[in-house]
Write an enzyme that holds these catalytic residues in place. Structure first.
Site, PDB file in Angstrom:
ATOM      1  N   HIS A 167       0.848  -1.190   0.000  1.00 24.54           N
ATOM      2  CA  HIS A 167       0.000   0.000   0.000  1.00 24.54           C
ATOM      3  C   HIS A 167       0.882   1.238   0.000  1.00 24.54           C
ATOM      4  O   HIS A 167       1.928   1.247   0.655  1.00 24.54           O
ATOM      5  CB  HIS A 167      -0.908   0.021   1.236  1.00 24.54           C
ATOM      6  CG  HIS A 167      -2.052   0.954   1.102  1.00 24.54           C
ATOM      7  ND1 HIS A 167      -1.954   2.285   1.384  1.00 24.54           N
ATOM      8  CD2 HIS A 167      -3.310   0.744   0.661  1.00 24.54           C
ATOM      9  CE1 HIS A 167      -3.117   2.858   1.145  1.00 24.54           C
ATOM     10  NE2 HIS A 167      -3.961   1.954   0.700  1.00 24.54           N
TER      11      HIS A 167
ATOM     12  N   ASP B 178      -8.073  -5.329   0.314  1.00 25.85           N
ATOM     13  CA  ASP B 178      -8.614  -6.188  -0.741  1.00 25.85           C
ATOM     14  C   ASP B 178      -8.247  -7.660  -0.572  1.00 25.85           C
ATOM     15  O   ASP B 178      -8.804  -8.512  -1.260  1.00 25.85           O
ATOM     16  CB  ASP B 178      -8.092  -5.716  -2.111  1.00 25.85           C
ATOM     17  CG  ASP B 178      -8.688  -4.385  -2.495  1.00 25.85           C
ATOM     18  OD1 ASP B 178      -9.887  -4.204  -2.263  1.00 25.85           O
ATOM     19  OD2 ASP B 178      -7.952  -3.529  -3.012  1.00 25.85           O
TER      20      ASP B 178
HETATM   21  N1  ACO Z   1       4.023  -7.851  -4.698  1.00 29.87           N
HETATM   22  C1  ACO Z   1       5.369  -7.838  -4.876  1.00 29.87           C
HETATM   23  N2  ACO Z   1       6.149  -6.735  -4.742  1.00 29.87           N
HETATM   24  C2  ACO Z   1       5.525  -5.595  -4.433  1.00 29.87           C
HETATM   25  C3  ACO Z   1       4.124  -5.518  -4.230  1.00 29.87           C
HETATM   26  C4  ACO Z   1       3.375  -6.707  -4.381  1.00 29.87           C
HETATM   27  N3  ACO Z   1       2.057  -6.706  -4.202  1.00 29.87           N
HETATM   28  N4  ACO Z   1       3.792  -4.257  -3.919  1.00 29.87           N
HETATM   29  C5  ACO Z   1       4.921  -3.534  -3.924  1.00 29.87           C
HETATM   30  N5  ACO Z   1       5.980  -4.340  -4.221  1.00 29.87           N
HETATM   31  C6  ACO Z   1       7.396  -3.940  -4.280  1.00 29.87           C
HETATM   32  C7  ACO Z   1       7.691  -3.107  -5.529  1.00 29.87           C
HETATM   33  O1  ACO Z   1       8.054  -3.929  -6.609  1.00 29.87           O
HETATM   34  C8  ACO Z   1       8.810  -2.214  -5.036  1.00 29.87           C
HETATM   35  O2  ACO Z   1       9.981  -2.988  -5.000  1.00 29.87           O
HETATM   36  P1  ACO Z   1      11.432  -2.276  -5.289  1.00 29.87           P
HETATM   37  O3  ACO Z   1      11.631  -1.289  -4.153  1.00 29.87           O
HETATM   38  O4  ACO Z   1      12.411  -3.415  -5.257  1.00 29.87           O
HETATM   39  O5  ACO Z   1      11.327  -1.642  -6.624  1.00 29.87           O
HETATM   40  C9  ACO Z   1       8.425  -1.923  -3.583  1.00 29.87           C
HETATM   41  O6  ACO Z   1       7.626  -3.064  -3.157  1.00 29.87           O
HETATM   42  C10 ACO Z   1       7.624  -0.636  -3.402  1.00 29.87           C
HETATM   43  O7  ACO Z   1       6.453  -0.737  -4.184  1.00 29.87           O
HETATM   44  P2  ACO Z   1       5.849   0.418  -5.097  1.00 29.87           P
HETATM   45  O8  ACO Z   1       5.275  -0.215  -6.321  1.00 29.87           O
HETATM   46  O9  ACO Z   1       6.856   1.495  -5.261  1.00 29.87           O
HETATM   47  O10 ACO Z   1       4.677   0.928  -4.178  1.00 29.87           O
HETATM   48  P3  ACO Z   1       3.541   1.941  -4.586  1.00 29.87           P
HETATM   49  O11 ACO Z   1       3.242   2.706  -3.369  1.00 29.87           O
HETATM   50  O12 ACO Z   1       3.905   2.697  -5.820  1.00 29.87           O
HETATM   51  O13 ACO Z   1       2.330   0.967  -4.975  1.00 29.87           O
HETATM   52  C11 ACO Z   1       0.561  -0.575  -4.719  1.00 29.87           C
HETATM   53  C12 ACO Z   1       1.380   0.551  -4.068  1.00 29.87           C
HETATM   54  C13 ACO Z   1       0.063  -0.131  -6.102  1.00 29.87           C
HETATM   55  C14 ACO Z   1      -0.652  -0.854  -3.840  1.00 29.87           C
HETATM   56  C15 ACO Z   1       1.451  -1.839  -4.858  1.00 29.87           C
HETATM   57  O14 ACO Z   1       1.846  -2.267  -3.563  1.00 29.87           O
HETATM   58  C16 ACO Z   1       0.737  -2.977  -5.585  1.00 29.87           C
HETATM   59  O15 ACO Z   1       0.779  -3.039  -6.818  1.00 29.87           O
HETATM   60  N6  ACO Z   1       0.044  -3.887  -4.838  1.00 29.87           N
HETATM   61  C17 ACO Z   1      -0.739  -4.930  -5.481  1.00 29.87           C
HETATM   62  C18 ACO Z   1      -2.072  -4.362  -5.957  1.00 29.87           C
HETATM   63  C19 ACO Z   1      -3.016  -4.056  -4.815  1.00 29.87           C
HETATM   64  O16 ACO Z   1      -3.193  -4.865  -3.912  1.00 29.87           O
HETATM   65  N7  ACO Z   1      -3.662  -2.892  -4.881  1.00 29.87           N
HETATM   66  C20 ACO Z   1      -4.658  -2.469  -3.892  1.00 29.87           C
HETATM   67  C21 ACO Z   1      -4.151  -1.342  -3.060  1.00 29.87           C
HETATM   68  S1  ACO Z   1      -5.321  -0.953  -1.782  1.00 29.87           S
HETATM   69  C22 ACO Z   1      -6.488  -0.069  -2.587  1.00 29.87           C
HETATM   70  O17 ACO Z   1      -6.277   0.639  -3.521  1.00 29.87           O
HETATM   71  C23 ACO Z   1      -7.837  -0.234  -2.131  1.00 29.87           C
END
Ligand code: ACO
Length: 432
Positions: free
Chosen positions: A310, A367
């Site tokens: 998140h 979620d």
């Molecule tokens: N699985 C694996 N790796 C992940 C995940 C995941 N679900 N989420 C983040 N990471 C990793 C990224 O690859 C990144 O790694 P790095 O530092 O080596 O490059 C690091 O964790 C930071 O992640 P970001 O993508 O920079 O985080 P951001 O804040 O931009 O994105 C998000 C947040 C979109 C929720 C992301 O965690 C994600 O895609 N999660 C899966 C989708 C999801 O569950 N969305 C619902 C969010 S809650 C809502 O909107 C109601």
């Protein structure tokens, strides 16, 4: 709206000039540099892709402390609201700032009932959607279409706010149920004045003329809880979309339709559908938990742990805790054994003990467990994000109203750092 106080100053030195900007503080101690005049002073803009460091407004609606796992609507902790209130009480709280008295609630519920029908001509729209059209596509189109059928409340006056809000809450729920019925080719079911908001929703979704459907109190309680968990989450992607569209002066329905579209994406509200699809894939392909974790960590593999991570929460999402408990309760009461829940629990446990997830503070978000609950209640996967939209609606309305009343708000218009070609001449076509 409550004022922020100025608590200190920040100095920025650029090209030999020192400029001073005020540091402002909100009621929970959150601080921000007020850089409204940065470009005017320096010709500089801030570059912040994804707006991770950008505060776009001052808001009284919802407080989140992502490090401590705290979420409060109008000051009330999310677990207190989920355990003690109905969704409609919470919707009233978000929109009006206070929980309703009994009299206010009765009045609001009466309007919700009176406004629950949709114009018969709108029902004709549904007939032209292809079978299996995604209900989010139908819902967003229907939301904006409301403005052509009910234009008188496009921009409600102060005394009409509750009527406009109730109308939208009530009609969007009816439209969501109809879009589901349409997507499975079943006859539409009308709302009933004898049922509460959530009972009505379930009845419109699941009643059929050929099978007895009794609204079950366990499902009603769980649905109230799920909707409350989704009701607001400050400046998330869909709420920011509602505010951005609203900032141009677009009406409430058009702004909410933008919010529905933003919510649909799998990185936002669409994640509840994506979680179930991921768990089904794991089950179908017989992937081991270790394989899933390895694939989620592999940057060359598109597989991600959906429902994990998140932007704001860097600890356990407080909503996920409540959703997990609600999920276990629903499955237990209904006597359902779902293998997907077992996979989800194992995957969570393994991820929470893995260095990659620990280092990046990746925890289950709201979620992760909601999809399994909705599946147990009988919802098809493509309705999950629609349920989220119905839940988030009071938040969108509250933010649209707050923005409209905020004297400091201007049209939302970010800038950019241009990297395209510099000025060039058009060559005649035979020389290109
Ligand atoms: N699985 C694996 N790796 C992940 C995940 C995941 N679900 N989420 C983040 N990471 C990793 C990224 O690859 C990144 O790694 P790095 O530092 O080596 O490059 C690091 O964790 C930071 O992640 P970001 O993508 O920079 O985080 P951001 O804040 O931009 O994105 C998000 C947040 C979109 C929720 C992301 O965690 C994600 O895609 N999660 C899966 C989708 C999801 O569950 N969305 C619902 C969010 S809650 C809502 O909107 C109601």
């Amino acid at each position: 709206m409550h004022e922020v106080k100025e608590v200190s100053k920040v100095e920025i030195t650029y090209e030999g000039k020192t400029l001073t900007y005020p540091v402002i503080e909100g009621s929970e101690g959150e601080r921000a540099i007020n850089m409204g005049s940065l470009r005017k002073d320096t010709k500089l803009i801030s570059y912040d892709p994804g707006f991770g460091n950008t505060g776009s407004c001052i808001s009284d609606v919802t407080f989140i402390d992502g490090e401590a796992g705290i979420l409060r609507y109008r000051g009330y902790p999310i677990d207190d609201l989920a355990n003690n209130c109905t969704f409609i009480e919470v919707a009233y709280l978000l929109i009006n700032g206070e929980l309703p008295t009994q009299e206010e609630l009765t009045d609001f519920s009466r309007i919700l009932n009176r406004k629950s029908l949709i114009h018969e001509d709108m029902r004709n729209f549904f007939r032209n959607y292809p079978e299996h059209a995604h209900p989010m596509a139908i819902l967003s189109a229907m939301a904006v279409s409301l403005s052509s059928f009910y234009p008188e409340l496009d921009r409600p006056a102060e005394e009409e706010v509750n009527v406009a809000a109730a109308r939208l809450l009530s009609k969007l729920r009816t439209l969501a149920a109809l879009s589901y019925k349409q997507s499975i080719g079943h006859p539409h079911v009308y709302p009933s004045s004898k049922l509460t908001y959530v009972e009505n929703f379930l009845n419109m979704l699941f009643y059929t003329p050929v099978a007895n459907y009794e609204v079950d109190p366990v499902t009603v309680r769980a649905m109230n809880k799920l909707l409350i968990l989704h009701a607001d989450h400050e400046q998330n992607c869909s709420t920011s979309a509602v505010r951005l569209v609203g900032s141009s002066g677009a009406n409430l329905y058009a702004s909410v339709a933008a919010g529905i579209c933003a919510l649909w994406g799998p990185l936002h509200g669409g994640a509840n559908q994506a979680v179930i699809e991921m768990l089904e894939q794991i089950h179908r392909e017989g992937l081991t938990i270790d394989q899933c974790i390895a694939r989620a960590k592999d940057k060359n593999d598109p597989f991600r742990l959906m429902g994990f991570g998140h932007r704001v929460y860097k600890s356990y999402d407080p909503r996920a805790k409540i959703a997990k408990k609600a999920c276990e309760d629903v499955l237990e009461t209904m006597g359902i054994q779902d293998e997907l829940l077992d996979i989800a629990v194992q995957l969570e446990e393994r991820a929470l003990n893995d260095e990659y997830f620990k280092e990046r503070n990746l925890y289950p978000n709201v979620d992760y467990y909601t999809g399994i609950t909705l599946r147990a209640m009988g919802f098809p996967t493509d309705m999950f994000t629609v349920i989220f939209a119905i839940g988030r609606l009071p938040g969108w309305i509250a933010h649209w109203l707050e923005q409209r009343a905020d004297k400091d708000q201007r049209i939302g218009r970010p800038r950019q750092v241009y990297t395209g070609p510099t000025k060039r001449k058009i060559l005649p076509i035979d020389q290109r």
